[in-house]
Design a protein around this motif. Structure first.
Motif, PDB file in Angstrom:
ATOM      1  N   ASP A  58       0.848  -1.257  -0.120  1.00 41.44           N
ATOM      2  CA  ASP A  58      -0.003  -0.010   0.113  1.00 41.44           C
ATOM      3  C   ASP A  58       0.800   1.291  -0.097  1.00 41.44           C
ATOM      4  N   HIS A  84       1.020   3.776   2.298  1.00 39.50           N
ATOM      5  CA  HIS A  84       1.836   3.680   3.464  1.00 39.50           C
ATOM      6  C   HIS A  84       3.299   3.194   3.699  1.00 39.50           C
ATOM      7  N   THR A  85       3.184   1.956   3.206  1.00 45.16           N
ATOM      8  CA  THR A  85       4.443   1.177   3.199  1.00 45.16           C
ATOM      9  C   THR A  85       5.300   1.738   2.163  1.00 45.16           C
ATOM     10  N   LYS A 135       5.623   4.915   1.283  1.00 42.31           N
ATOM     11  CA  LYS A 135       6.122   5.844   1.665  1.00 42.31           C
ATOM     12  C   LYS A 135       7.422   5.745   2.866  1.00 42.31           C
ATOM     13  N   GLU A 156       2.879  13.666  -0.687  1.00 38.74           N
ATOM     14  CA  GLU A 156       4.219  12.824   0.025  1.00 38.74           C
ATOM     15  C   GLU A 156       5.128  14.142   0.307  1.00 38.74           C
ATOM     16  N   GLU A 215       3.513  15.230   3.822  1.00 39.82           N
ATOM     17  CA  GLU A 215       4.046  14.319   4.990  1.00 39.82           C
ATOM     18  C   GLU A 215       5.413  14.060   5.511  1.00 39.82           C
TER      19      GLU A 215
END
Length: 189
Positions: A73, A75-76, A78, A100, A103
Motif C-alpha cells: 500500500d 503507507h508502506t 512512503k 507526499e 508528509e
C-alpha cells in the motif's frame, strides 16, 4: 529540467529512490539516472502498478528502470522510500506529490527524520506553495522556525547544492522512532 537533475545526481554520486512510475517527470528522472549509470530503486504498490507502469502490461519485456520493489500500500511505499533515501527532492506534480511532500515535511517538523526536503521549483511551479507557507506563518498556523524545512532551487545544480548544504530547522519534538529508518546505506535522493 528533470533530465538535468538526473544527470547532476549521477555526476555527484547519488542514486534515486522514487515512486516506481514510468511516465511524467518521475519517469524522465528515473530513466535518466538509470541510463547514466546511477542506481535506481522504484517503490510501487501492486494496486497502482497498472496505472503508473501500464507498459508492463502492454509491451512484452518492457524494461524497468533499475530495481523495483512492489509493496502492499501507499503507507508502506512512503515508509520504505523514507528508509532508503538520504532526503527528498520534490518535482512538480499533483495531489499525490503534494501529499507526499507535506508528509515528509511534517515528519521533519516532528523530528521523525532530519533529512533535506528540497523543492525543484521548475519555472516557478512552487511559488504559490511557498507563499502559502509564508501566509501560514503570518497567521501563526506554522511556526516561523519551520519555514526552513522546505528549501527550493530553480536549477538542478541549485537543488543539489541546497540538498547538500541543508540545515535541519530546530524542532520542539523528538519522535525519531528508529535510528535504522533515518540512516540509509547508500546515497539516494
Amino acid at each position: 529540467m528533470a533530465r538535468e537533475l538526473g544527470l547532476e545526481m549521477v555526476k555527484r554520486g547519488y542514486g534515486l529512490v522514487y515512486g516506481g512510475g514510468s511516465f511524467g517527470l518521475m519517469g524522465v528522472i528515473a530513466q535518466t539516472v538509470h541510463e547514466s549509470g546511477g542506481k535506481v530503486i522504484g517503490v510501487i504498490p501492486e494496486a497502482i502498478k497498472k496505472i503508473e507502469r501500464p507498459e508492463l502490461y502492454t509491451v512484452p519485456n518492457e524494461k524497468i528502470f533499475g530495481e523495483e520493489i512492489v509493496v502492499q500500500d501507499m503507507h508502506t511505499r512512503k515508509a520504505l522510500m523514507n528508509k532508503l533515501s538520504n532526503g527528498f527532492i520534490t518535482l512538480p506534480g499533483g495531489y499525490g506529490t503534494m501529499e507526499e511532500l507535506l508528509e515528509v515535511t511534517t515528519w521533519s517538523q516532528l523530528n521523525i527524520h532530519e533529512k533535506p526536503v528540497v523543492l525543484f521549483n521548475m519555472l516557478g511551479y512552487f511559488e504559490y506553495l511557498l507563499k502559502f507557507i509564508e501566509h501560514s506563518i503570518k497567521e501563526r498556523f506554522v511556526e516561523e522556525q519551520c519555514q526552513g524545512i522546505m528549501v527550493a532551487g530553480s536549477t538542478a545544480i541549485e537543488v543539489l547544492d541546497n540538498f547538500e548544504n541543508y540545515k535541519v530547522p530546530p524542532s520542539h519534538y523528538n519522535l525519531n522512532w528508529t535510528e535504522d529508518a533515518s540512516q540509509p546505506k547508500e546515497d539516494f535522493v
